[in-house]
Design a protein around this motif. Structure first.
Motif, PDB file in Angstrom:
ATOM      1  N   UNK A 172     -35.349 -24.694  64.081  1.00 20.03           N
ATOM      2  CA  UNK A 172     -34.792 -26.032  64.181  1.00 20.03           C
ATOM      3  C   UNK A 172     -35.851 -27.109  64.078  1.00 20.03           C
ATOM      4  N   UNK A 173     -35.454 -28.191  63.463  1.00 19.06           N
ATOM      5  CA  UNK A 173     -36.354 -29.320  63.290  1.00 19.06           C
ATOM      6  C   UNK A 173     -35.516 -30.584  63.451  1.00 19.06           C
ATOM      7  N   UNK A 174     -36.127 -31.638  63.912  1.00 25.09           N
ATOM      8  CA  UNK A 174     -35.381 -32.886  64.062  1.00 25.09           C
ATOM      9  C   UNK A 174     -36.099 -33.989  63.298  1.00 25.09           C
ATOM     10  N   UNK A 175     -35.318 -34.962  62.883  1.00 23.37           N
ATOM     11  CA  UNK A 175     -35.860 -36.053  62.083  1.00 23.37           C
ATOM     12  C   UNK A 175     -35.095 -37.321  62.464  1.00 23.37           C
ATOM     13  N   UNK A 176     -35.819 -38.395  62.733  1.00 23.79           N
ATOM     14  CA  UNK A 176     -35.182 -39.665  63.114  1.00 23.79           C
ATOM     15  C   UNK A 176     -35.433 -40.694  62.014  1.00 23.79           C
ATOM     16  N   UNK A 177     -34.356 -41.322  61.545  1.00 27.31           N
ATOM     17  CA  UNK A 177     -34.480 -42.376  60.530  1.00 27.31           C
ATOM     18  C   UNK A 177     -33.898 -43.660  61.107  1.00 27.31           C
ATOM     19  N   UNK A 178     -34.590 -44.786  60.911  1.00 27.00           N
ATOM     20  CA  UNK A 178     -34.080 -46.055  61.434  1.00 27.00           C
ATOM     21  C   UNK A 178     -33.640 -46.956  60.276  1.00 27.00           C
ATOM     22  N   UNK A 179     -32.351 -47.318  60.295  1.00 32.30           N
ATOM     23  CA  UNK A 179     -31.820 -48.223  59.275  1.00 32.30           C
ATOM     24  C   UNK A 179     -32.179 -49.664  59.620  1.00 32.30           C
ATOM     25  N   UNK A 180     -32.392 -50.483  58.577  1.00 32.72           N
ATOM     26  CA  UNK A 180     -32.665 -51.895  58.829  1.00 32.72           C
ATOM     27  C   UNK A 180     -31.576 -52.774  58.226  1.00 32.72           C
ATOM     28  N   UNK A 181     -30.588 -52.139  57.589  1.00 29.81           N
ATOM     29  CA  UNK A 181     -29.515 -52.948  56.990  1.00 29.81           C
ATOM     30  C   UNK A 181     -28.199 -52.173  56.988  1.00 29.81           C
ATOM     31  N   UNK A 182     -27.132 -52.888  56.620  1.00 27.28           N
ATOM     32  CA  UNK A 182     -25.816 -52.248  56.498  1.00 27.28           C
ATOM     33  C   UNK A 182     -25.814 -51.340  55.271  1.00 27.28           C
ATOM     34  N   UNK A 183     -24.940 -50.344  55.292  1.00 23.59           N
ATOM     35  CA  UNK A 183     -24.840 -49.440  54.140  1.00 23.59           C
ATOM     36  C   UNK A 183     -23.375 -49.339  53.712  1.00 23.59           C
ATOM     37  N   UNK A 184     -23.153 -48.750  52.565  1.00 25.21           N
ATOM     38  CA  UNK A 184     -21.803 -48.588  52.045  1.00 25.21           C
ATOM     39  C   UNK A 184     -21.207 -47.284  52.580  1.00 25.21           C
ATOM     40  N   UNK A 185     -20.014 -47.363  53.181  1.00 21.13           N
ATOM     41  CA  UNK A 185     -19.386 -46.186  53.803  1.00 21.13           C
ATOM     42  C   UNK A 185     -19.135 -45.074  52.784  1.00 21.13           C
ATOM     43  N   UNK A 186     -18.625 -45.435  51.597  1.00 16.70           N
ATOM     44  CA  UNK A 186     -18.323 -44.404  50.584  1.00 16.70           C
ATOM     45  C   UNK A 186     -19.588 -43.675  50.132  1.00 16.70           C
ATOM     46  N   UNK A 187     -20.647 -44.452  49.937  1.00 18.10           N
ATOM     47  CA  UNK A 187     -21.918 -43.830  49.513  1.00 18.10           C
ATOM     48  C   UNK A 187     -22.463 -42.925  50.617  1.00 18.10           C
ATOM     49  N   UNK A 188     -22.321 -43.373  51.860  1.00 18.10           N
ATOM     50  CA  UNK A 188     -22.784 -42.564  52.997  1.00 18.10           C
ATOM     51  C   UNK A 188     -22.005 -41.249  53.059  1.00 18.10           C
ATOM     52  N   UNK A 189     -20.683 -41.325  52.846  1.00 18.27           N
ATOM     53  CA  UNK A 189     -19.864 -40.103  52.902  1.00 18.27           C
ATOM     54  C   UNK A 189     -20.170 -39.167  51.731  1.00 18.27           C
ATOM     55  N   UNK A 190     -20.517 -39.737  50.577  1.00 21.73           N
ATOM     56  CA  UNK A 190     -20.956 -38.898  49.448  1.00 21.73           C
ATOM     57  C   UNK A 190     -22.224 -38.136  49.829  1.00 21.73           C
ATOM     58  N   UNK A 191     -23.134 -38.858  50.478  1.00 20.07           N
ATOM     59  CA  UNK A 191     -24.394 -38.239  50.912  1.00 20.07           C
ATOM     60  C   UNK A 191     -24.100 -37.091  51.895  1.00 20.07           C
ATOM     61  N   UNK A 192     -23.176 -37.338  52.824  1.00 23.50           N
ATOM     62  CA  UNK A 192     -22.814 -36.293  53.800  1.00 23.50           C
ATOM     63  C   UNK A 192     -22.271 -35.050  53.111  1.00 23.50           C
ATOM     64  N   UNK A 193     -21.397 -35.281  52.115  1.00 20.22           N
ATOM     65  CA  UNK A 193     -20.762 -34.138  51.432  1.00 20.22           C
ATOM     66  C   UNK A 193     -21.776 -33.261  50.710  1.00 20.22           C
ATOM     67  N   UNK A 194     -22.899 -33.871  50.307  1.00 17.76           N
ATOM     68  CA  UNK A 194     -23.901 -33.115  49.543  1.00 17.76           C
ATOM     69  C   UNK A 194     -25.031 -32.542  50.391  1.00 17.76           C
ATOM     70  N   UNK A 195     -24.883 -32.672  51.708  1.00 19.64           N
ATOM     71  CA  UNK A 195     -25.939 -32.129  52.580  1.00 19.64           C
ATOM     72  C   UNK A 195     -25.939 -30.601  52.545  1.00 19.64           C
TER      73      UNK A 195
END
Length: 308
Positions: free
Chosen positions: A219-242
């Protein structure tokens, strides 16, 4: 940037010697004038072990439940309180013997404060006699002890004076087949070399070892900090391809066309969004095996760039 706090999770089944180990660690920390805090978890309502903690060490006790199930929220708020109040070098979490270390780690990696910690390390203490007699344990306990071994960054085989050398070697071989990556120590009375646990790195395998993924899962963990709003559809596309090796994601997100902050949870492929009422850092915590951090960072940055 403020200094990051070290986190040590002490795991191990009941009676393995965790409190003895913790007492030594705290003595060494005291000798070096480091500021540390301790979180102890007892299954009952009364603590037996807290007398062993030096008076000046901040101590938070969580009773009547296991950190990893009934009192996860309490642990999260305790950790947050410690981070707010004290200029700490390290936090030690002594779990009840019934705790699964990964679920404790999961709580420690709350997106509210995950980026304030340096790597959290799991130190598992194993009673050599209990391991030897593990076939007499219930299936659930046997599985738990195995999990505590499997996920350790440092594995301490305690009470080795109670069995012969050949037996110790044989047990060591079994343990290394379950977890070949942990730093392993043999001890009596849980006595470990000075500061040895601080030199233990959180185990991680780079993406180059994908070909041998069966041999090197960790197991490994990774933290990413967003600095702006993102597009929900694009985020869900990213999730589907994980990849399947991403087990858990949690964090806080803001999406275009909305002023709300959302608490996002993702487990076994299922996303969940909950509206959050307070302002929190937009941290996303990703937990998985053999994570390709460079690729994930690039993908998440792309989600942000598309909106700028």
């Amino acid at each position: 940037m403020s200094k990051k706090v070290e986190v040590y999770i002490l795991a191990g089944f009941l009676g393995s010697g965790k409190t003895t180990l913790l007492t030594q660690m705290l003595q060494q920390e005291q000798a070096e004038n480091r500021k540390v805090a301790v979180v102890m978890n007892e299954l009952g309502k009364v603590s037996i072990d807290s007398d062993s903690i030096p008076d000046e060490t901040p101590l938070s006790e969580l009773f009547d439940g296991c950190i990893c199930c009934t009192i996860q929220e309490k642990l999260e708020s305790t950790m947050q309180g410690l981070l707010l109040d004290k200029d700490l070098d390290a936090i030690y979490i002594e779990t009840t013997g019934a705790a699964h270390p990964i679920e404790v780690l999961d709580t420690v990696l709350s997106p509210i404060f995950a980026n304030k910690f340096s790597e959290a390390r799991i130190i598992t203490l194993l009673d050599v006699l209990r391991w030897k007699d593990r076939d007499n344990l219930s299936i659930q306990v046997k599985q738990l002890v195995r999990e505590q071994v499997k996920h350790a960054d440092m594995l301490i085989l305690n009470k080795t004076d109670l069995v012969g050398e050949a037996e110790v070697s044989s047990i060591l071989f079994e343990l290394q087949s379950i977890n070949p990556h942990a730093t392993t120590l043999l001890t009596t009375y849980a006595k470990i070399p000075e500061n040895s646990w601080k030199r233990t790195k959180q185990i991680e395998k780079g993406s180059h070892s994908r070909a041998h993924v069966k041999d090197s899962l960790h197991l490994k963990t990774f933290v990413y900090q967003f600095s702006s709003k993102i597009d929900l559809d694009e985020f869900e596309d990213w999730l589907r391809n994980l990849p399947d090796s991403v087990y858990r994601i949690k964090g806080y997100l803001t999406f275009e066309h909305s002023n709300n902050v959302y608490l996002f949870q993702y487990s076994y492929g299922t996303p969940l969004y909950l509206k959050e009422l307070v302002k929190v850092p937009l941290n996303l915590v990703i937990i998985g095996e053999n994570l390709d951090v460079d690729l994930l960072t690039e993908q998440l940055q792309t989600l942000e760039k598309n909106k700028q």
